[in-house]
Design an enzyme around this catalytic site. Sequence first.
Site, PDB file in Angstrom:
ATOM      1  N   GLU A  47     -58.797 -23.955  18.997  1.00  0.00           N
ATOM      2  CA  GLU A  47     -59.318 -23.583  20.310  1.00  0.00           C
ATOM      3  C   GLU A  47     -60.207 -22.347  20.198  1.00  0.00           C
ATOM      4  O   GLU A  47     -59.804 -21.344  19.597  1.00  0.00           O
ATOM      5  CB  GLU A  47     -58.155 -23.284  21.263  1.00  0.00           C
ATOM      6  CG  GLU A  47     -58.556 -22.641  22.570  1.00  0.00           C
ATOM      7  CD  GLU A  47     -57.376 -22.022  23.310  1.00  0.00           C
ATOM      8  OE1 GLU A  47     -57.608 -21.176  24.189  1.00  0.00           O
ATOM      9  OE2 GLU A  47     -56.213 -22.382  23.014  1.00  0.00           O
ATOM     10  N   LYS A 136     -48.591 -25.362  28.488  1.00  0.00           N
ATOM     11  CA  LYS A 136     -48.644 -24.114  27.734  1.00  0.00           C
ATOM     12  C   LYS A 136     -47.938 -23.029  28.532  1.00  0.00           C
ATOM     13  O   LYS A 136     -48.420 -22.608  29.584  1.00  0.00           O
ATOM     14  CB  LYS A 136     -50.101 -23.719  27.489  1.00  0.00           C
ATOM     15  CG  LYS A 136     -50.287 -22.392  26.781  1.00  0.00           C
ATOM     16  CD  LYS A 136     -51.739 -21.918  26.820  1.00  0.00           C
ATOM     17  CE  LYS A 136     -52.073 -21.238  28.123  1.00  0.00           C
ATOM     18  NZ  LYS A 136     -53.425 -20.597  28.103  1.00  0.00           N
TER      19      LYS A 136
END
Length: 214
Positions: A47, A136
């Site tokens: 990411e 998350k």
Amino acid sequence: MNEAPSGGRAPSTPFRLPLIAILRGIGPADAAAHVGALVEEGYDAIEIPLNSPDWAQSIGTVAREHGGHAWIGGGTVLRPAEVDTLQHLGARFVVTPNTNPALIRHAVAGGMQVVAGFATASEAFAALDAGAQMLKLFPASTYGPGHVRALRAVLPAVPLFVVGGITPVTLADYLAAGSIGAGIGGELYRPGQPVERTRANARAFRLALPRHQP
């Protein structure tokens, strides 16, 4: 993969290694080399947050060079237009810092995998209802493994990553509590550090998994 706390099979993710490498603050001049080192260490979920300098150039470059071997994604995604840009660049997943059902639906409709940021059970269910495939918990170090364990009592078998303050030493506690893996940011990469530091940090986290993968 780790087992679920109940002894059943843990939820699966599209990632081979249950660690999302977060390169916050990386620039285009460094992105390809650091991502290359991560791929060599077995990482396949990488990411680059959108608050990094010239993030579109970095993501486009690493998606072209490494997209065949790893999932390249954008983080801190807040707007549908950013999702569209990420798709155009070749990214395949988005990570959000919050629960925004409209954004999640937009990304899922475009064929993207979504790792939705949340803190409470209500936020988690809102993200799942909107179509998020993964969750998350952030900042995980603030809530601790006990929060993960309590959430697992009510959440379905959905992949749950913990992010924020996770170290190779504390990772096992979160996995035992019910997390499938972790997103690792400042503990993995800080702007300006050499590639070999990134490689060494990545290896330490990989070896900290109960059954690490090469």
